[in-house]
Design an enzyme around this catalytic site. Structure first.
Site, PDB file in Angstrom:
ATOM      1  N   LYS A   1       0.878  -1.409   0.032  1.00  0.00           N
ATOM      2  CA  LYS A   1      -0.204   0.208   0.008  1.00  0.00           C
ATOM      3  C   LYS A   1       0.861   1.157   0.078  1.00  0.00           C
ATOM      4  O   LYS A   1       0.285   2.175  -0.544  1.00  0.00           O
ATOM      5  CB  LYS A   1      -0.912  -0.138   1.232  1.00  0.00           C
ATOM      6  CG  LYS A   1      -1.927  -1.027   0.975  1.00  0.00           C
ATOM      7  CD  LYS A   1      -3.285  -0.892   2.158  1.00  0.00           C
ATOM      8  CE  LYS A   1      -3.998  -1.844   1.927  1.00  0.00           C
ATOM      9  NZ  LYS A   1      -5.493  -2.015   2.816  1.00  0.00           N
ATOM     10  N   GLY A  15       0.318  -0.146  10.729  1.00  0.00           N
ATOM     11  CA  GLY A  15       0.877  -0.268   9.428  1.00  0.00           C
ATOM     12  C   GLY A  15       0.032   0.487   8.517  1.00  0.00           C
ATOM     13  O   GLY A  15      -0.684   1.459   8.970  1.00  0.00           O
ATOM     14  N   ASP A  58      -9.775   2.782   2.237  1.00  0.00           N
ATOM     15  CA  ASP A  58      -9.825   2.204   3.748  1.00  0.00           C
ATOM     16  C   ASP A  58     -10.507   3.138   4.771  1.00  0.00           C
ATOM     17  O   ASP A  58     -11.223   2.656   5.661  1.00  0.00           O
ATOM     18  CB  ASP A  58      -8.454   1.972   4.066  1.00  0.00           C
ATOM     19  CG  ASP A  58      -7.850   0.318   3.089  1.00  0.00           C
ATOM     20  OD1 ASP A  58      -8.740  -0.300   2.801  1.00  0.00           O
ATOM     21  OD2 ASP A  58      -6.717   0.102   3.090  1.00  0.00           O
TER      22      ASP A  58
HETATM   23  P1  NAP Z   1       0.627  -4.086   7.919  1.00  0.00           P
HETATM   24  O1  NAP Z   1       0.842  -3.004   7.042  1.00  0.00           O
HETATM   25  O2  NAP Z   1       1.497  -5.417   7.801  1.00  0.00           O
HETATM   26  O3  NAP Z   1       0.707  -3.670   9.432  1.00  0.00           O
HETATM   27  C1  NAP Z   1       0.479  -4.804  10.489  1.00  0.00           C
HETATM   28  C2  NAP Z   1       0.589  -4.076  11.746  1.00  0.00           C
HETATM   29  O4  NAP Z   1       0.369  -5.029  12.688  1.00  0.00           O
HETATM   30  C3  NAP Z   1       1.867  -3.258  12.271  1.00  0.00           C
HETATM   31  O5  NAP Z   1       1.549  -2.373  13.209  1.00  0.00           O
HETATM   32  C4  NAP Z   1       2.602  -4.627  12.910  1.00  0.00           C
HETATM   33  O6  NAP Z   1       3.351  -4.211  13.952  1.00  0.00           O
HETATM   34  C5  NAP Z   1       1.348  -5.400  13.608  1.00  0.00           C
HETATM   35  N1  NAP Z   1       1.484  -6.683  13.780  1.00  0.00           N
HETATM   36  C6  NAP Z   1       1.712  -7.430  12.799  1.00  0.00           C
HETATM   37  N2  NAP Z   1       1.691  -8.773  13.358  1.00  0.00           N
HETATM   38  C7  NAP Z   1       1.860  -8.855  14.648  1.00  0.00           C
HETATM   39  C8  NAP Z   1       1.686  -9.498  16.007  1.00  0.00           C
HETATM   40  N3  NAP Z   1       2.065 -10.958  15.804  1.00  0.00           N
HETATM   41  N4  NAP Z   1       1.654  -8.990  17.167  1.00  0.00           N
HETATM   42  C9  NAP Z   1       1.156  -7.796  17.252  1.00  0.00           C
HETATM   43  N5  NAP Z   1       1.511  -6.726  16.140  1.00  0.00           N
HETATM   44  C10 NAP Z   1       1.367  -7.324  15.040  1.00  0.00           C
HETATM   45  O7  NAP Z   1      -0.695  -4.732   7.589  1.00  0.00           O
HETATM   46  P2  NAP Z   1      -2.031  -3.778   6.992  1.00  0.00           P
HETATM   47  O8  NAP Z   1      -1.805  -3.447   5.808  1.00  0.00           O
HETATM   48  O9  NAP Z   1      -2.031  -2.542   8.033  1.00  0.00           O
HETATM   49  O10 NAP Z   1      -3.385  -4.881   7.279  1.00  0.00           O
HETATM   50  C11 NAP Z   1      -3.670  -5.170   8.802  1.00  0.00           C
HETATM   51  C12 NAP Z   1      -5.085  -5.995   8.817  1.00  0.00           C
HETATM   52  O11 NAP Z   1      -6.063  -5.300   8.373  1.00  0.00           O
HETATM   53  C13 NAP Z   1      -4.670  -7.196   7.730  1.00  0.00           C
HETATM   54  O12 NAP Z   1      -4.219  -8.255   8.417  1.00  0.00           O
HETATM   55  C14 NAP Z   1      -6.158  -7.424   7.525  1.00  0.00           C
HETATM   56  O13 NAP Z   1      -6.796  -8.369   8.254  1.00  0.00           O
HETATM   57  C15 NAP Z   1      -7.110  -5.888   7.834  1.00  0.00           C
HETATM   58  N6  NAP Z   1      -7.614  -5.310   6.599  1.00  0.00           N
HETATM   59  C16 NAP Z   1      -9.022  -5.306   6.693  1.00  0.00           C
HETATM   60  C17 NAP Z   1      -9.646  -4.906   5.540  1.00  0.00           C
HETATM   61  C18 NAP Z   1     -11.182  -4.886   5.506  1.00  0.00           C
HETATM   62  O14 NAP Z   1     -11.752  -4.483   4.521  1.00  0.00           O
HETATM   63  N7  NAP Z   1     -11.718  -4.964   6.481  1.00  0.00           N
HETATM   64  C19 NAP Z   1      -8.927  -4.424   4.385  1.00  0.00           C
HETATM   65  C20 NAP Z   1      -7.666  -4.174   4.548  1.00  0.00           C
HETATM   66  C21 NAP Z   1      -6.650  -4.911   5.674  1.00  0.00           C
HETATM   67  P3  NAP Z   1       4.789  -3.822  13.880  1.00  0.00           P
HETATM   68  O15 NAP Z   1       5.092  -2.283  13.425  1.00  0.00           O
HETATM   69  O16 NAP Z   1       5.594  -4.139  14.965  1.00  0.00           O
HETATM   70  O17 NAP Z   1       5.310  -4.634  12.469  1.00  0.00           O
END
Ligand code: NAP
Length: 463
Positions: A269, A328, A306
């Protein structure tokens, strides 16, 4: 034959090119502005002057709804694209060609047939302002684009006929793209479908390809939803998965087969921004993450939907005390939405440094996970992947959830996550990630096609 609809700004050449196309294909030509004048017995400037733009748009909508469904060339008024209902009628069983030209060319052409200005600006300023205002809608209206700035109407018409007959990508480009999909993890049935569309003997050159770009993205529900919407609205498009660890590869293939649009997911993204020509100023630029790319007129434009998906279910909670878990790409959009709703926001993250960076951008508080208990928020938003299948972890302990809290888990696979299950058991109000998915997808569909889908329709197709 599918109906051919021409959209574009006044002076882009719709009427002249439309007439040539109709004569070349030996089918009728309809100019919606002429039809409005014939049906009302009045000129368009008179309708504007006497009854205002709203009344004109209402007449225009009735005329568009009454157009014959096939075997006709339709030239539309410049503002038609801004009405989602018009786009729904015009796009059905049709191929839409957007004609465009640079401002100086449009100005020169319009000076030959002066018309009372719609605003108090000079003609040049008026064209620039209106093109800017309508750009998003013009892009959304297009299946194909044709620059008419330095082309005679006859040559433009021939180019359009060639486009409709052959499509944009060459045979070599389509085969190279297919090889990309074959080396990925696409299951057999979607792969066969793509093979048919790209290189099959029954190939329809007008079919536009779209998809979700990510790694991994096999879990995404977008292909199922978008393909069902294409069937519902009779759109000649196919939506698939662009799954690859290298965004560069995905973007190369996307351009090679002239995709109409991409949804962008983890982990691209932010990275995708460097591939774009324009970014939506109010969302994508401030959030620093793009989840929607629209390709039109040789331009790739990035948007973020989003944040709208997070914002909509939370409107009744304006001003609440909120904790956002995660820092993230999706958390950035969520933070933007919560602040837009006047909430008092604290971002907590596994890596506090990342929470700090995000919080400083949006002027809110930040901290480490351990600080949750001290805050006692009204609202918790989970923007981490914790709980996303096959992960069954809950980002919070059950004793951290209180019945006066609202819990919004952005994870939507499974629809009821461990966090939502625990929150319900504690008597909290819960909002599932499906709500965000529905709204962000509805907004994406609007950016891609200019059509507003009802919430209930998306819900019916997703759930
Ligand atoms: P991302 O950019 O990879 O960010 C993930 C975030 O979660 C980071 O802050 C990371 O922390 C933290 N994290 C990852 N693994 C973790 C763990 N095991 N324990 C604690 N914190 C953890 O991902 P993203 O693109 O933001 O997406 C996040 C989630 O949003 C996705 O997994 C998806 O399920 C959801 N989503 C939903 C929709 C919807 O339409 N409902 C759309 C898109 C995404 P660090 O900074 O420490 O790495």
């Amino acid at each position: 034959m599918r109906r051919i609809v021409l959209t574009g700004f006044r002076g882009a050449g719709k009427t002249e090119i439309g007439r040539i196309l109709a004569s070349r294909l030996n089918i009728p030509f309809i100019d919606t502005d002429d039809l409005i004048e014939t049906r009302t017995g009045r000129s368009i400037p008179d309708i504007f002057h006497d009854e205002g733009e709203e009344r004109f748009r209402s007449i225009e909508r009735q005329v568009i709804a009454s157009l014959p469904p096939a075997d006709v060339i339709v030239s539309t008024g410049g503002g038609v694209v801004c009405d989602p209902k018009n786009m729904e009628y015009l796009r059905r069983d049709s191929t839409v060609v957007l004609l465009f030209a640079d401002i100086d060319t449009i100005e020169k052409r319009l000076m030959k047939k002066p018309r009372p200005p719609l605003t108090g600006l000079t003609l040049h300023e008026e064209i620039a302002a209106m093109m800017d205002r309508r750009r998003k809608n013009y892009y959304a209206s297009s299946d194909f684009c044709m620059d008419t700035s330095e082309t005679s109407p006859a040559v433009a018409a021939e180019k359009i006929l060639a486009l409709l007959q052959n499509g944009v990508p060459t045979e070599n480009q389509r085969s190279t793209a297919l090889a990309f999909f074959k080396t990925g993890r696409l299951p057999l049935i979607p792969l066969k479908k793509l093979e048919e569309i790209l290189t099959g003997p029954q190939r329809n050159p007008r079919t536009r390809i779209m998809g979700v770009a990510g790694f991994p993205c096999a879990h995404s529900r977008s292909p199922k939803l978008f393909n069902a919407l294409f069937d519902f609205y009779h759109l000649d498009c196919h939506y698939t998965w662009f799954e690859d660890p290298e965004l560069d590869e995905i973007m190369k293939v996307a351009r090679m087969i002239d995709v109409k649009g991409l949804s962008v997911t983890i982990p691209f993204k932010h990275e995708v921004i460097q591939y774009l020509d324009e970014i939506d100023e109010h969302a994508a630029q401030e959030i620093g993450a793009v989840n929607t790319v629209v390709f039109a007129c040789g331009t790739a434009t990035g948007y973020n939907t989003d944040w709208l998906g997070v914002r909509k279910p939370l409107v009744p909670m304006k001003g609440a005390k909120a904790v956002l878990l995660g820092a993230g790409g999706v958390a950035a959009g969520a933070a933007y939405a919560l602040i837009d709703l006047g909430m008092d926001v604290t971002i907590l993250n596994r890596t506090p440094e990342n929470a700090k960076k995000l919080a400083e951008r949006f002027g809110c508080r930040w901290g480490s996970w351990e600080e949750f208990d001290r805050i006692r928020p009204d609202l918790v938003v989970n923007a981490t992947p914790l709980g996303m299948q096959p992960d069954t972890r809950n980002p919070l302990r059950v004793d951290q959830l209180h019945k006066d809290m609202t819990v919004f888990d952005l994870v939507y696979t499974p629809p009821v996550t461990p966090l939502i299950e625990a929150a319900r058991a504690q008597g909290c109000r819960t909002i599932t990630g499906i709500e965000m998915f529905i709204e962000q997808a509805r907004e994406q569909f609007y950016l891609f096609f200019g059509i507003e889908v009802a919430d209930e329709k998306v819900r019916e197709l997703v759930v």
